[in-house]
Design an enzyme around this catalytic site. Structure first.
Site, PDB file in Angstrom:
ATOM      1  N   ARG A 131      -2.494   0.844   1.099  1.00 23.68           N
ATOM      2  CA  ARG A 131      -3.090   2.166   1.352  1.00 23.68           C
ATOM      3  C   ARG A 131      -4.364   2.397   0.552  1.00 23.68           C
ATOM      4  O   ARG A 131      -5.029   3.420   0.699  1.00 23.68           O
ATOM      5  CB  ARG A 131      -2.051   3.252   1.015  1.00 23.68           C
ATOM      6  CG  ARG A 131      -0.804   3.174   1.882  1.00 23.68           C
ATOM      7  CD  ARG A 131       0.331   4.001   1.305  1.00 23.68           C
ATOM      8  NE  ARG A 131       0.780   3.480   0.022  1.00 23.68           N
ATOM      9  CZ  ARG A 131       1.758   4.019  -0.710  1.00 23.68           C
ATOM     10  NH1 ARG A 131       2.368   5.097  -0.274  1.00 23.68           N
ATOM     11  NH2 ARG A 131       2.104   3.488  -1.861  1.00 23.68           N
ATOM     12  N   CYS A 151      -4.801  -2.184  -7.111  1.00 23.10           N
ATOM     13  CA  CYS A 151      -3.468  -2.640  -6.730  1.00 23.10           C
ATOM     14  C   CYS A 151      -3.513  -3.298  -5.339  1.00 23.10           C
ATOM     15  O   CYS A 151      -4.412  -3.034  -4.546  1.00 23.10           O
ATOM     16  CB  CYS A 151      -2.525  -1.440  -6.711  1.00 23.10           C
ATOM     17  SG  CYS A 151      -0.796  -1.846  -6.443  1.00 23.10           S
ATOM     18  N   CYS A 186       2.501   4.474  -6.780  1.00 25.43           N
ATOM     19  CA  CYS A 186       2.408   3.016  -6.953  1.00 25.43           C
ATOM     20  C   CYS A 186       3.808   2.419  -7.130  1.00 25.43           C
ATOM     21  O   CYS A 186       4.541   2.789  -8.047  1.00 25.43           O
ATOM     22  CB  CYS A 186       1.534   2.693  -8.155  1.00 25.43           C
ATOM     23  SG  CYS A 186       1.286   0.914  -8.382  1.00 25.43           S
ATOM     24  N   HIS A 199      -3.332   4.050  -8.341  1.00 28.03           N
ATOM     25  CA  HIS A 199      -3.158   4.987  -7.219  1.00 28.03           C
ATOM     26  C   HIS A 199      -1.812   5.678  -7.304  1.00 28.03           C
ATOM     27  O   HIS A 199      -0.867   5.151  -7.902  1.00 28.03           O
ATOM     28  CB  HIS A 199      -3.275   4.236  -5.886  1.00 28.03           C
ATOM     29  CG  HIS A 199      -2.160   3.255  -5.663  1.00 28.03           C
ATOM     30  ND1 HIS A 199      -1.048   3.554  -4.922  1.00 28.03           N
ATOM     31  CD2 HIS A 199      -1.976   2.001  -6.137  1.00 28.03           C
ATOM     32  CE1 HIS A 199      -0.243   2.510  -4.921  1.00 28.03           C
ATOM     33  NE2 HIS A 199      -0.764   1.548  -5.657  1.00 28.03           N
ATOM     34  N   ASP A 220      -1.594  -2.609  -3.011  1.00 27.61           N
ATOM     35  CA  ASP A 220      -1.071  -1.624  -2.059  1.00 27.61           C
ATOM     36  C   ASP A 220      -1.993  -1.470  -0.847  1.00 27.61           C
ATOM     37  O   ASP A 220      -3.202  -1.273  -0.989  1.00 27.61           O
ATOM     38  CB  ASP A 220      -0.918  -0.273  -2.777  1.00 27.61           C
ATOM     39  CG  ASP A 220      -0.085   0.696  -1.976  1.00 27.61           C
ATOM     40  OD1 ASP A 220       1.012   1.048  -2.438  1.00 27.61           O
ATOM     41  OD2 ASP A 220      -0.538   1.102  -0.885  1.00 27.61           O
TER      42      ASP A 220
HETATM   43 ZN   LIG Z   1       0.311   0.033  -6.492  1.00 31.04          ZN
END
Ligand SMILES: [Zn+2]
Length: 208
Positions: free
Chosen positions: A46, A42, A103, A100, A44
């Site tokens: 993090r 993803c 999400c 993750h 993302d």
């Molecule tokens: Zn995500």
């Protein structure tokens, strides 16, 4: 200021990591890349594939998008192109699809009204319709947070299926020259879970 932070970071990288690993970068520049693994995850902020797997530059060919989606084979696009290149040209040996916890994309597919003013996100995530259907059928009893985690796992499995549908992936799986895994990274604990097909569940990966 974000920009100043980045500039400072570049300086720190050049003085620190880069100068310590200069030979690695020179070798990579000279011989080109030969990554072993295609890592699909993803966007993302993090989730840091190199950090969580301890991989140096040159080891991971990384594809990131909203919700670590593998578009169905009849949908052209950047993600499919990157997967084709990694499998056909770079001849990676592993493909990992890594979702993750927490999400935002999975939260959005469970709550489609949050995408009302996000036409691109909405269109992109139509490729996860199957996940929403699975969740509606079998996970109605869970709390909101547990539903997102279940969606994260179901989405990884759905995207693995899409991946296996690419003819160039299917060929190499058949030949035994490619392995695929579905992972989930838990942001709060740092644990990484791998899907075990025989047991039908995600299990924590432990040091060997
Ligand atoms: Zn995500």
């Amino acid at each position: 200021m974000p920009m100043e932070k980045l500039v400072k970071g570049i300086h720190t990288f050049q003085q620190g990591f880069f100068s310590k690993h200069r030979e690695l970068f020179e070798a990579l520049a000279e011989t080109g890349q030969k990554p072993e693994t295609l890592f699909i995850t993803c966007s993302d902020s993090r989730v840091d594939p190199n950090l969580i797997t301890g991989s140096p530059p040159g080891d991971l060919f990384i594809v990131r998008n909203v919700g670590n989606v593998v578009p169905t084979a009849d949908l052209p696009g950047g993600t499919a192109a990157a997967i084709e290149y990694a499998v056909e040209v770079l001849q990676v040996e592993n493909i990992i699809i890594c979702g993750h916890t927490q999400c935002g994309a999975m939260n959005a597919i469970l709550n489609p009204e949050t995408m009302e003013n996000l036409p691109f996100v909405r269109k992109w995530l139509t490729q996860t319709t199957r996940v929403r259907e699975i969740l509606a059928r079998g996970y109605g009893h869970l709390s909101a947070e547990a539903r997102v985690t279940a969606a994260v796992e179901e989405n990884v499995l759905a995207q693995l299926e899409n991946l296996r549908d690419y003819p160039f992936v299917a060929r190499r799986l058949e030949a035994g020259t490619l392995h695929v895994n579905g992972w989930v990274f838990d942001i709060s604990s740092g644990a990484v879970f791998d899907y075990e097909p025989e047991e039908g569940e995600f299990k924590a990966i432990r040091a060997q």
